[in-house]
Design an enzyme around this catalytic site. Sequence first.
Site, mmCIF file in Angstrom:
data_model
loop_
_atom_site.group_PDB
_atom_site.id
_atom_site.type_symbol
_atom_site.label_atom_id
_atom_site.label_comp_id
_atom_site.label_asym_id
_atom_site.label_seq_id
_atom_site.Cartn_x
_atom_site.Cartn_y
_atom_site.Cartn_z
ATOM 1 N N SER A 43 0.817 -1.209 0.000
ATOM 2 C CA SER A 43 0.000 0.000 0.000
ATOM 3 C C SER A 43 0.854 1.264 0.000
ATOM 4 C CB SER A 43 -0.914 0.020 1.231
ATOM 5 O OG SER A 43 -1.695 -1.143 1.296
HETATM 6 N N1 SAH Z 1 -0.489 -5.211 3.888
HETATM 7 C C1 SAH Z 1 0.302 -5.528 2.711
HETATM 8 C C2 SAH Z 1 -0.386 -5.181 1.414
HETATM 9 C C3 SAH Z 1 -1.424 -6.170 1.126
HETATM 10 S S1 SAH Z 1 -2.043 -6.340 -0.501
HETATM 11 C C4 SAH Z 1 1.652 -4.871 2.753
HETATM 12 O O1 SAH Z 1 1.956 -4.133 3.706
HETATM 13 O O2 SAH Z 1 2.447 -5.139 1.856
HETATM 14 C C5 SAH Z 1 -3.386 -7.387 -0.083
HETATM 15 C C6 SAH Z 1 -2.990 -8.783 0.319
HETATM 16 O O3 SAH Z 1 -4.169 -9.433 0.758
HETATM 17 C C7 SAH Z 1 -2.444 -9.606 -0.824
HETATM 18 O O4 SAH Z 1 -1.188 -10.123 -0.482
HETATM 19 C C8 SAH Z 1 -3.478 -10.718 -0.982
HETATM 20 O O5 SAH Z 1 -2.927 -11.957 -1.370
HETATM 21 C C9 SAH Z 1 -4.081 -10.788 0.399
HETATM 22 N N2 SAH Z 1 -5.409 -11.386 0.512
HETATM 23 C C10 SAH Z 1 -6.474 -11.255 -0.310
HETATM 24 N N3 SAH Z 1 -7.526 -11.958 0.159
HETATM 25 C C11 SAH Z 1 -7.107 -12.537 1.331
HETATM 26 C C12 SAH Z 1 -7.724 -13.378 2.308
HETATM 27 N N4 SAH Z 1 -8.997 -13.797 2.213
HETATM 28 N N5 SAH Z 1 -6.981 -13.780 3.356
HETATM 29 C C13 SAH Z 1 -5.697 -13.372 3.499
HETATM 30 N N6 SAH Z 1 -5.069 -12.598 2.618
HETATM 31 C C14 SAH Z 1 -5.766 -12.176 1.549
#
Ligand code: SAH
Length: 224
Positions: free
Chosen positions: A71
């Site tokens: 993000s």
């Molecule tokens: N917080 C992260 C950015 C996340 S991007 C950072 O600091 O880099 C969103 C993430 O959510 C992705 O890696 C994706 O694979 C994950 N995601 C999507 N659906 C999900 C779910 N149901 N459970 C866990 N992770 C999930």
Amino acid sequence: MPFQKEKIQEENFERLRREMVHSQLERRNITDQRVLEVMRKVPRHKFVPERMRGEAYDDHPLPIGKGQTISQPYMVAIMTELLGLRGEERVLEIGTGSGYQLAILAELAREAFSVERFGPLADQARARLRELGYRNFEIRAGDGTLGWPERAPFDGIIVTAGSPDVPAPLVEQLSEGGRLVIPVGEERHQELYRLTREGGKTRKEFFGGCVFVPLVGEHGWEVG
Ligand code: SAH
């Protein structure tokens, strides 16, 4: 002299980090001093792919593989600020991704837990945080829309992917007074909400529009 070169690079990144905190966060009214302090400290460039390190402190999200993103710094700051952490909390993140947000949480809370849907991203983030010296965190691969019942209750939960609705298990896993920060809405555009558990009720506050990758799971979007 590779060591000397690395030292200069790290100093450059430190300067970029200070500028990022000042121009992107302080100027946009992030006021929680603890949040500003840790964002000056955590080496964000170590959470992005090598070839993108030069952009690590820029004012936008960056791709981290598997179609996912780290993000934008401002989004990390505002979501973290909304949790109102003082240092004694147990917090849960859904969507570990690069692990950057989790490192920020590990700095600001007593214990930080995170669930990631993709196993390889979970493994990479775990190795990265360990190498940076964090010990008060745990990452599990799985469907985060179910929360992490074995580790509940949580004083704060942060969802870093966009959800069609608020997943009920996450609300259930909040402690009394606990806060859930989550983007809810369409697949390509969401609204940022904070839900606070108060007695038998939840109070809901709105904090503007945002764009996240989809939360895919039982209480999120369908796998597509
Ligand atoms: N917080 C992260 C950015 C996340 S991007 C950072 O600091 O880099 C969103 C993430 O959510 C992705 O890696 C994706 O694979 C994950 N995601 C999507 N659906 C999900 C779910 N149901 N459970 C866990 N992770 C999930």
